[in-house]
Design an enzyme around this catalytic site. Structure first.
Site, PDB file in Angstrom:
ATOM      1  N   ASP A   1      -1.338   1.891  -4.891  1.00 27.78           N
ATOM      2  CA  ASP A   1      -1.111   2.793  -5.415  1.00 27.78           C
ATOM      3  C   ASP A   1       0.182   2.341  -6.727  1.00 27.78           C
ATOM      4  OD1 ASP A   1      -0.785   6.159  -5.406  1.00 27.78           O
ATOM      5  OD2 ASP A   1       1.203   5.433  -6.185  1.00 27.78           O
ATOM      6  N   ILE A   2      -0.147   2.961  -8.031  1.00 28.76           N
ATOM      7  CA  ILE A   2       0.816   2.605  -9.069  1.00 28.76           C
ATOM      8  C   ILE A   2       2.119   3.190  -8.971  1.00 28.76           C
ATOM      9  CG2 ILE A   2       1.084   2.609 -11.608  1.00 28.76           C
ATOM     10  CD1 ILE A   2      -1.681   2.407 -11.920  1.00 28.76           C
TER      11      ILE A   2
ATOM     12  N   GLU B   1      -3.885   7.755  -9.557  1.00 31.51           N
ATOM     13  CA  GLU B   1      -3.323   6.392  -9.666  1.00 31.51           C
ATOM     14  C   GLU B   1      -3.689   5.513  -8.587  1.00 31.51           C
ATOM     15  OE1 GLU B   1       0.294   8.563  -8.570  1.00 31.51           O
ATOM     16  OE2 GLU B   1      -1.558   8.934  -9.546  1.00 31.51           O
TER      17      GLU B   1
END
Length: 325
Positions: free
Chosen positions: A180-181, A223
């Protein structure tokens, strides 16, 4: 044990395709050996045969394949016309068949092949267009349109197919990574969604570039990305997670003159063959949120903490690469 009547034996032989059943002297069923497949197995085999025939005889994948099919079917239709004409003249007009047999056979072949050639050409040109359209639709249905990675459904299908494979001697466990960004929403809020799309494309390149070709990489929503690491084992999974995290933290992209740099949190879990996918995915997802709660830009494995030596090794390699640059 109560004897099994003949009707019962017939019923078993109808229900099971390979019923390796041993009957005792009294006619009772003693044991059933091996895997007993239901009618569904036979139907699946027929469907696979039909699919094979459709792919290799009907639906062309390239222009060369279409040309070969046109030639094959035209010659086949000419041969059928030749056989029918020869049999008809031999039966109804034996004198003409005896005198002009070869000429009639060649004429029948030429007429059959010549008449069928344009029709077969039109058919396979349309079949080629249909095949290409089906290929595009399949690509759209299985890949993320922004990043080109697998989408969630295709990733889950690939994982299920992997679960059905037998584990060979010497193979290691698989693993699932969830990436996950960090603070992705703030990138969209400050720079707009176009900048967020640019960041997602950059992240997909980094993740796919640091996984092996045998692995499956997917964007599963927003994301968030997922990776199925095949035959990696605990150490390989931990090193791959740290390698991906390090590559994302070092990557930069430009958007309208602005430098965009990101970090990412990675959660992972080992995925032994035969384990339940959704349970393993939740385990990796829990590890991801632990990594976020502990400061982000880090890796966390459920039940397998990332050892400092692995992190130091990857950091040392990254430092040596930076020095070389």
């Amino acid at each position: 044990m109560r004897p099994l009547p003949p009707s019962g034996r017939r019923l078993l032989n109808q229900v099971f395709t390979i019923p390796e059943i041993l009957y005792g002297e009294s006619g009772s069923a003693v044991t059933i050996i091996g895997h007993l497949r239901l009618h569904r197995g036979r139907k699946l085999q027929k469907l696979k045969l039909y699919q094979f025939m459709l792919d290799h005889l009907i639906l062309p994948q390239t222009r060369l394949g279409a040309a070969w099919r046109v030639l094959f079917w035209s010659v086949l239709i000419g041969c059928i016309a030749m056989l029918i004409r020869s049999a008809a003249y031999t039966h109804f007009y034996p004198e003409i068949a005896a005198e002009q047999g070869r000429s009639l056979v060649l004429l029948a072949f030429a007429l059959g092949a010549g008449i069928s050639l344009p029709l077969v050409t039109i058919f396979f040109s349309m079949a080629l267009r249909l095949t290409r359209a089906m290929s595009k639709l399949k690509d759209i249905a299985t890949h993320d349109c922004l990043t080109g990675l697998l989408n969630r459904n295709a990733f889950e299908d690939a994982v299920r197919a992997r679960q059905g494979e037998l584990m060979r001697d010497g193979e290691h466990e698989d693993a699932i990574l969830v990436i996950d960004i960090d603070h992705f929403k703030s990138i969209n809020d400050r720079n707009g969604h176009a900048a967020g799309d640019q960041v997602l494309r950059m992240a997909s390149v980094c993740i796919a570039g640091n996984a092996f070709e045998r692995d499956f990489v997917a964007r599963i929503g927003g994301e968030e990305f997922a990776v199925l690491l095949k035959n990696c084992g605990p150490n390989g999974a931990a090193m791959a997670a740290e390698r991906i995290r390090n590559a994302l933290s070092e990557s930069k992209t430009q958007f309208e003159g602005m430098d965009l740099q990101i970090t990412a949190s990675v959660g992972g879990a080992l995925f032994p063959r035969g384990a339940e996918y959704h349970t393993t995915y939740r385990s990796a997802d829990n590890a991801l949120y632990r990594a976020k709660r502990n400061g982000r830009n880090r890796c966390d494995f459920n039940g397998l903490p990332l050892s400092p030596t692995i992190g130091d090794t990857v950091s040392d390699n990254a430092s040596s690469r930076s020095t070389a640059r």
